[in-house]
Design a protein around this motif. Structure first.
Motif, PDB file in Angstrom:
ATOM      1  N   PRO A  67      -9.861  -5.690  -7.358  1.00 47.40           N
ATOM      2  CA  PRO A  67      -7.942  -6.042  -7.784  1.00 47.40           C
ATOM      3  C   PRO A  67      -7.583  -5.666  -9.234  1.00 47.40           C
ATOM      4  N   HIS A  70      -2.539  -2.746  -2.720  1.00 46.94           N
ATOM      5  CA  HIS A  70      -2.391  -3.651  -4.002  1.00 46.94           C
ATOM      6  C   HIS A  70      -2.993  -4.931  -3.289  1.00 46.94           C
ATOM      7  N   THR A  71      -3.553  -5.533  -2.265  1.00 47.58           N
ATOM      8  CA  THR A  71      -3.822  -6.417  -2.082  1.00 47.58           C
ATOM      9  C   THR A  71      -5.110  -6.342  -1.199  1.00 47.58           C
ATOM     10  N   SER A  90       0.725  -1.273  -0.167  1.00 43.69           N
ATOM     11  CA  SER A  90       0.087   0.518  -0.160  1.00 43.69           C
ATOM     12  C   SER A  90       0.859   1.142  -0.020  1.00 43.69           C
ATOM     13  N   PHE A 144     -12.787  -2.558  -3.504  1.00 38.75           N
ATOM     14  CA  PHE A 144     -11.875  -3.337  -3.535  1.00 38.75           C
ATOM     15  C   PHE A 144     -11.776  -3.102  -4.928  1.00 38.75           C
ATOM     16  N   TYR A 193      -6.759  -4.061   2.129  1.00 35.21           N
ATOM     17  CA  TYR A 193      -7.855  -3.524   2.321  1.00 35.21           C
ATOM     18  C   TYR A 193      -8.390  -4.037   3.744  1.00 35.21           C
ATOM     19  N   GLN A 245      -5.783  -1.709  -8.613  1.00 38.68           N
ATOM     20  CA  GLN A 245      -5.509  -0.978  -7.881  1.00 38.68           C
ATOM     21  C   GLN A 245      -4.648  -0.166  -7.488  1.00 38.68           C
TER      22      GLN A 245
END
Length: 622
Positions: free
Chosen positions: A387, A370-371, A355, A385, A375, A390
Motif C-alpha cells: 500500500p 492502487h487498491t 489500476s 501488494f 488487487y 502502489q
C-alpha cells in the motif's frame, strides 16, 4: 422524305441494333453508356448495372469477346476499352460507388489496374469528402482516404425501450474517417484521422409523424482541431464523465527576440455538457506525447501521458477546482515504470479508476494496482501488494507477444499475436467467459475464441467483436445480462454467446454504457491486426512428438471435459433441466458460431416437441 417510320425507343429499353459500345457506368438504379455512334458522343439512360458489367466484359481486352457475340445479329464488333484515353476511363469509373469499383477491379487484370489507380480514388475521395484538401499519409493515400470516408459510421443500440434496433448517428461532413470515440454522460465525442474532435449532441427532434422525440447523436459541432488523443473518467458509468481531457498540439508565440513560432503539446479540459473549455496545460516544446489516460478519484486525478519515445509522465489535478478562474503550475514527473525499467519502451496504455496496464513494444504487459480490493480480484491474493508503493509495476507471465488489451473494473482481457484471448480477474458473473464462475488469478485462455477484431471489458460483463470466414461480423458477450446489456441473454452467460445485434460490416471497435451499446465503423487498409499462425507444436490438443508409437494422449483435456459435461447433464433432475444444461454446454464448447446456432436451434426443436415451455436463444438474424 423517302424514309420509313423510325422505331421509337422506350425510357428503359435496350440499345438499338448495330450500335458499338464503349465503357459503361453504373450509378443509382440505372447506368450511363458512352456511345460512339454518329459524329458526337451521346448518353443513353436506363441501362441496368448488370448490363453495364456485361458490356465491360465484352469490350475488355483481357476477357476477350463475348462467346458467340460476333454471331449475334446486329451487334457488330465490340470496341476495345483500350482505345479510350486512360484519363477518360478513370473519369468514368470514378462515378461508380465504391462497392462497384472494387467489384469491377476483380473482373480482369486490366480493370484491376485501372480501378486501383490513385487518380480514380482521388476523384472518389473528392466526391465523398469535397472539403478534404489533403490526402493524408500512407502508401496509397487517396485510396486509404476514400475508403476511410466511405466506411465511417457510429452505430448504437439502446438497451431499454420498445425499439431495440441498431441506429446510426449523424455523420459530420468534415470528418476524415473515424479513429476513436468516447460516450459521456450526455453526448458522444469522435476523433477523426485529421485530428479534428467532433462533439455529437443528443437533442429533441421532430419525427416524420410530427412527434417530438429525444434522439442520440443527431447534432454535431467541431470541438477543437489538432487533437492527438482524448480521455475522460475511466469508470464504466458515464455519469462520472463530467470533463473531457484533450491532448492536442498548438502553435505558441516564440521567445522574445525571435520571429517564428513553435508548436507545443498541451492538455485542454472541456465540459462534456456544453463543450466549453475550462482549463489548459501547456508543456515544453521538447515534450511530444501521443496518448493520454486518467486514473484515480476526482480530487486526485492522475493524468498519464505517453511520449513518442515510450516514456510515461504523470501529473495530478483536482477536478473539483478546474472550473475556478485561476492559474497555477502543476508538476510533471516521470512515472515509476519508466524510472525503474528505463529500457522498456511502452507502446500503449489502458486504465480504470484504480489500476493501469502498460503494453511494451515487445509485447510485454506490466500492471499498476492502487487498491487492495482490486488487487485481490485480479490476482487472488494480497501477498505482493504494497500500500505504500502502489506505482510499482507488476509483470504478467504470458506465453506470447500481446497486441492489445481491455481493462474492466476488476477483470481484464488480453489478445496475443496468434489471436488467442486470455482473461484474468473476478469471475462472479461469468465475465471471463471460461464457462464457470471461478476467479482467475493469472491469464487463462478462452479456447473457443480466436482472432478477435476488438475486445471490451466492462463492470461485470465482456464483449468480443469477431469476424467469420465470409467476412461477416458478429458480437459475442458473457457475464451479467441484467438491464439488457447482453441482448438476447437476459439471464447472462458464463461463456461467450452470440448476441442478438446486427453488426455493421466494417465495425472495428465497440463500447457499452449502462443505457446503450456503441459500435464504430471504419476500415483502414493499412492498419489491421497482424495475427500469426500458431506453430503446430503449440496447438492445444496436438500431441508432442515421441519416439514411441503409442496411442496419443489427451493433453488438451477435451475428453475429460466431455466426461465432466456428461456428469453435469446426468445430475439434472428433469428433462427440461437437461436441455437447458446442454444449451449452456454448447456455449462452452470450442465450436464455430454457425455450429452453436445449429445445436441451439435443434435443442429448441426437441424441447418444444417434448412439451417444454422454456425458450432458448432465438434464431440469429439473417
Amino acid at each position: 422524305m423517302g424514309e420509313g417510320p423510325r422505331r421509337q425507343r422506350g425510357p428503359r429499353g435496350p440499345p438499338s441494333p448495330g450500335r458499338e459500345h464503349g465503357v459503361g457506368k453504373a450509378a443509382g438504379t440505372g447506368a450511363r453508356e458512352l456511345s460512339t455512334r454518329g459524329q458526337g458522343a451521346r448518353r443513353d439512360e436506363g441501362w441496368s448495372r448488370e448490363g453495364a458489367v456485361r458490356m465491360v466484359k465484352r469490350s475488355c481486352p483481357s476477357c476477350g469477346p463475348e462467346p458467340g457475340g460476333e454471331e449475334k445479329k446486329g451487334r457488330g464488333n465490340p470496341i476495345s476499352v483500350q482505345l479510350f484515353p486512360p484519363e477518360l476511363v478513370e473519369h468514368i469509373i470514378s462515378f461508380l460507388p465504391v462497392r462497384d469499383v472494387v467489384a469491377l477491379g476483380q473482373t480482369c487484370h486490366y480493370f484491376h489496374k485501372v480501378c486501383d489507380a490513385e487518380g480514380v480514388w482521388r476523384r472518389i475521395c473528392h466526391r465523398l469528402s469535397p472539403r478534404l484538401r489533403e490526402q493524408g499519409s500512407g502508401v496509397r493515400p487517396w485510396k486509404r482516404a476514400a475508403i476511410l470516408n466511405y466506411t465511417k459510421g457510429l452505430y448504437f443500440q439502446a438497451f431499454g425501450g420498445r425499439r431495440r434496433c441498431l441506429s446510426k448517428s449523424v455523420a459530420p461532413l468534415l470528418a476524415h474517417g473515424y479513429r476513436r470515440f468516447l460516450p459521456t454522460k450526455d453526448h458522444v465525442f469522435i476523433l477523426d484521422y485529421a485530428g479534428t474532435l467532433f462533439f455529437l449532441k443528443n437533442a429533441l427532434v421532430s419525427s416524420t409523424l410530427g412527434q417530438i422525440q429525444w434522439k442520440r447523436a443527431c447534432r454535431y459541432v467541431v470541438l477543437c482541431r489538432g487533437a492527438k488523443d482524448f480521455a475522460s473518467d475511466p469508470r464504466c458509468d458515464t455519469v462520472y464523465r463530467k470533463y473531457l481531457y484533450v491532448l492536442a498540439t498548438r502553435e505558441q508565440p516564440g521567445v522574445t527576440g525571435t520571429t517564428g513560432s513553435r508548436s507545443c503539446d498541451c492538455v485542454e479540459v472541456y465540459l462534456q455538457s456544453s463543450g466549453q473549455r475550462v482549463f489548459k496545460m501547456t508543456f515544453h516544446h521538447s515534450m511530444n506525447f501521443k496518448q493520454i489516460v486518467l486514473v484515480g478519484q476526482e480530487t486526485q486525478r492522475a493524468l498519464l501521458l505517453l511520449t513518442e519515445e515510450g516514456k510515461i509522465y504523470s501529473l495530478v489535478v483536482n477536478e473539483t477546482q478546474l472550473d475556478q478562474p485561476r492559474s497555477y503550475t502543476v508538476q510533471l514527473a516521470l512515472r515509476k515504470v519508466s524510472r525503474c525499467l528505463p529500457h522498456l519502451r511502452v507502446a500503449c496504455m489502458a486504465s480504470n479508476q484504480s489500476s493501469t496496464l502498460y503494453i511494451t513494444d515487445q509485447g510485454g504487459v506490466y500492471f499498476e494496482v492502487h487498491t487492495p480490493g482490486v488487487y485481490r480480484d485480479l490476482f487472488g491474493t494480497l501477498q505482493a501488494f504494497d500500500p505504500l508503493d502502489q506505482q510499482m509495476p507488476l509483470a504478467l507471465s504470458l506465453p506470447a507477444k500481446i497486441l492489445f488489451c481491455a481493462l474492466g473494473y476488476n477483470h481484464l482481457g488480453l489478445v496475443d499475436e496468434f489471436g488467442r484471448i486470455f482473461m484474468q480477474g473476478n469471475n462472479r458473473y461469468g465475465q471471463l467467459g471460461t464457462g464457470d464462475k471461478m476467479d482467475r488469478g493469472e491469464p487463462t485462455q478462452v479456447h473457443y475464441l480466436q482472432r478477435p477484431i476488438a475486445l471490451w471489458c466492462g463492470l461485470n460483463h465482456s464483449l468480443v467483436l469477431s469476424q467469420g470466414s465470409d467476412f461477416s461480423k458478429e458480437l459475442l458477450g458473457c457475464g451479467c445480462g441484467a438491464g439488457g446489456r447482453l441482448p438476447g441473454w437476459p439471464k447472462g452467460s458464463a461463456s461467450f454467446v452470440k448476441l442478438h445485434v446486427k453488426v455493421p460490416l466494417c465495425a472495428c471497435s465497440l463500447c457499452a454504457t449502462r443505457e446503450c451499446l456503441y459500435m464504430l465503423s471504419s476500415h483502414d487498409i493499412e492498419h489491421h491486426p497482424a495475427y500469426r499462425d500458431l506453430p503446430a507444436s503449440r496447438v492445444v490438443g496436438t500431441p508432442e512428438p515421441s519416439l514411441g508409437a503409442g496411442v496419443p494422449e489427451d493433453p488438451g483435456g477435451e475428453a475429460r471435459a466431455c466426461e465432466e459435461y456428461l456428469s453435469q447433464i446426468h445430475s439434472c433432475p428433469t428433462l427440461q433441466d437437461r436441455m437447458e444444461k446442454m444449451k449452456e454446454i454448447v456455449g462452452w464448447m470450442p465450436l464455430m458460431a454457425a455450429q452453436k446456432d445449429f445445436f441451439w436451434e435443434a435443442l429448441d426443436m426437441l424441447q418444444r416437441a417434448a412439451g417444454g415451455v422454456g425458450q432458448g436463444p432465438p434464431t440469429p438474424e439473417s
